[in-house]
Design a protein around this motif. Structure first.
Motif, mmCIF file in Angstrom:
data_model
loop_
_atom_site.group_PDB
_atom_site.id
_atom_site.type_symbol
_atom_site.label_atom_id
_atom_site.label_comp_id
_atom_site.label_asym_id
_atom_site.label_seq_id
_atom_site.Cartn_x
_atom_site.Cartn_y
_atom_site.Cartn_z
ATOM 1 N N LYS A 23 -5.245 29.610 18.793
ATOM 2 C CA LYS A 23 -4.264 28.533 18.706
ATOM 3 C C LYS A 23 -4.622 27.465 17.663
ATOM 4 C CE LYS A 23 -1.468 30.000 21.969
ATOM 5 N NZ LYS A 23 -0.073 30.410 21.667
ATOM 6 N N ALA A 27 -3.037 27.107 13.902
ATOM 7 C CA ALA A 27 -2.174 25.939 13.716
ATOM 8 C C ALA A 27 -2.627 25.111 12.515
ATOM 9 C CB ALA A 27 -2.177 25.085 14.978
ATOM 10 N N HIS A 177 -0.091 21.161 25.743
ATOM 11 C CA HIS A 177 0.623 21.894 24.698
ATOM 12 C C HIS A 177 2.057 22.213 25.094
ATOM 13 C CE1 HIS A 177 -0.494 25.315 27.270
ATOM 14 N NE2 HIS A 177 0.534 25.932 26.718
ATOM 15 N N LYS A 181 6.071 21.935 22.798
ATOM 16 C CA LYS A 181 7.066 22.956 22.460
ATOM 17 C C LYS A 181 8.350 22.277 21.994
ATOM 18 C CE LYS A 181 5.399 26.406 25.789
ATOM 19 N NZ LYS A 181 5.080 27.476 24.829
ATOM 20 N N GLN A 368 11.582 29.069 27.038
ATOM 21 C CA GLN A 368 11.083 30.315 26.481
ATOM 22 C C GLN A 368 11.473 31.464 27.423
ATOM 23 O OE1 GLN A 368 6.757 29.628 26.350
ATOM 24 N NE2 GLN A 368 6.526 30.697 28.281
ATOM 25 N N GLU A 406 4.700 26.334 16.089
ATOM 26 C CA GLU A 406 3.969 26.407 17.346
ATOM 27 C C GLU A 406 3.652 24.995 17.834
ATOM 28 O OE1 GLU A 406 3.110 29.004 19.237
ATOM 29 O OE2 GLU A 406 4.215 30.364 17.914
#
Length: 488
Positions: A23, A27, A177, A181, A368, A406
């Motif tokens: 991640k 990123a 996190h 989104k 999602q 992301e």
């Protein structure tokens, strides 16, 4: 756009772990490709593995190849990377880090990202403080910590007491996190950029709200950690789903500043009615998927839940009497995160017995895998007869070909910019713990094992009891033909 183009050093503790390699580094690579990192930004990985700078760069290169089409920027990103091996309990490691920062501190602006087990947060903070690495004599120093922020309210308070010995609140970035989104942030835009929703967004017109996060996988090799960390209530509801609830229920902030936004979220969390132990049987459900006890690393007889459902009320003028239903689970039928807002029926039905007139209107928000907004309304069936049916007004949030950033890309960039709007404030953390702590404490004293549900189902049938109303059922999908599903 180069608003993140600020000279700094990014120091990642636990750089060889799953979070960093899957991640954080991807990123940062994306930010590099988009020109969001200043030319002199250095990224230091810290870990126990005995990498050199060259072997670490080769390791990261192998993981990033193919992430961006053409990889034209890969060589430039790799040159930013350095590595420092050592133990987080060794004072000599922090002395070596102090030397590295002195040589590469990029105008003395440093971000420390703790991608390590939460039980190491205090030790790392003390180690950094002991060598003066948290002092802001020139430039700034910022620390990013991942959830969980404590194991319960007392441990969260103890963690804060330890951190604030060396850090000011504005130096701490508590990252969730899920809030990063784009589809979660879109909740704010839907709420406050569309005047058509505001007159309906209250107890007079909304019957109830459902917030769902479901996963098809089980504990997926993390059974030992998951069993120790305390299950679905701590893992998902205390953080992610309560954040979504706060965004849905909050009042308009006076501005887009971090403190204005977080003030309104805290007001919502503090307004949530505590779940009384006497109501536990009707307001909360916990369960395990069949086979959890056989997972490697699970304690024999463990009561850790892999599924949790909760009924909550926000006791303020806007939401008084409107139930919010939260549920999350592993090993369920589909991977899905969504919000389902059910509106109250029309006061008088003019088309009784003529089709879908008895069905409520729904606003469906996909987080999602679908990033979409759908409204279910009643319309006439084509033909000579006056017949009605439920139809869906469908709006995809993203257009074909648009790249979706992301969550970590935006959050890592916000740390560089010093924008704390999407990070959790301490009083926000404690307010969330106060919601779930009574439920978890009651469960810890309950000798009855959690309910069981088969893998691939939608959880235990008993989860429907949180509705307390046979006319309400769980929404499993954004699809209209599942409006009245509710099968376990």
């Amino acid at each position: 756009m180069t608003c993140g183009n600020i000279s700094h050093a990014y120091v990642i503790f636990g750089a060889t772990g799953n979070l960093a390699t899957h991640k954080l580094l991807p990123a940062l690579y994306q930010l590099h490709c988009q020109g969001q990192l200043a030319a002199d930004v250095e990224i230091l990985g810290c870990g126990r593995s005995p990498f050199t700078q060259a072997t670490w760069q080769a390791e990261v290169r192998a993981k990033l190849v193919g992430l961006v089409e053409g990889d034209a920027h890969l060589d430039g990103f790799i040159q930013r990377l350095d590595y420092l091996a050592g133990s987080l309990t060794d004072p000599g490691f922090y002395q070596a880090l102090h030397t590295w920062v002195g040589d590469n501190g990029c105008e003395n602006n440093v971000i420390f990202y703790l991608s390590v087990s939460p039980d190491l947060y205090v030790g790392v903070t003390d180690g950094l403080a002991n060598v003066g690495l948290l002092q802001e004599t020139s430039g700034w120093r910022r620390m990013v910590i991942e959830k969980p922020f404590g194991y319960d309210l007392p441990s969260a308070q103890a963690l804060q007491r330890s951190l604030e010995q060396h850090l000011k609140e504005e130096q701490i970035y508590r990252i969730d996190h899920y809030v990063g989104k784009a589809s979660v942030q879109n909740l704010l835009v839907l709420r406050f950029a569309n005047v058509i929703l505001e007159p309906l967004w209250n107890r007079h017109y909304i019957d109830h709200v459902q917030i769902t996060h479901s996963e098809t996988v089980g504990v997926d090799g993390r059974a030992s950690y998951y069993d120790r960390s305390g299950g679905a209530m701590r893992d998902m509801i205390q953080s992610h789903l309560l954040q979504v609830l706060a965004l849905l229920a909050m009042e308009p902030p006076v501005s887009q500043t971090a403190e204005a936004l977080r003030d309104e979220k805290v007001k919502v969390l503090k307004s949530i009615r505590p779940v009384d132990v006497s109501q536990l049987a009707t307001h909360a459900v916990r369960a395990q998927y069949a086979g959890y006890q056989q997972e490697e690393g699970v304690t024999a007889g463990s009561h850790t839940e892999t599924y949790a459902a909760l009924q909550l009320y926000v006791d303020n003028w806007r939401w008084q009497g409107v139930p919010f239903y939260l549920r999350t689970g592993k090993g369920l039928a589909e991977k899905r995160s969504m919000v389902s807002v059910c509106f109250k029926p029309a006061p008088v039905s003019l088309f009784q017995g003529q089709g879908a007139s008895a069905l409520p209107n729904w606003l469906m928000i996909g987080i999602q895998p679908e990033d979409a907004v759908r409204m279910e309304i009643t319309a006439k069936v084509p033909g000579l007869e006056m017949r009605t049916r439920q139809i869906t007004m469908d709006a995809s949030v993203s257009s074909p070909g648009e790249r979706k950033a992301e969550a970590y890309e935006e959050l890592l960039l916000d740390v560089i910019k010093g924008d704390r709007a999407l990070f959790l404030r301490y009083d926000e953390v404690t307010a969330a713990w106060q919601v779930v702590d009574p439920v978890m404490q009651a469960w810890s004293l309950d000798e009855h094992p959690p309910l069981q549900y088969p893998l691939g189902s939608w959880g235990p049938k008993a989860a429907e009891r949180v509705f307390g109303d046979s006319l309400r059922v769980w929404r499993h999908s954004l699809a209209c033909n599942n409006c009245l599903a509710g099968k376990a």
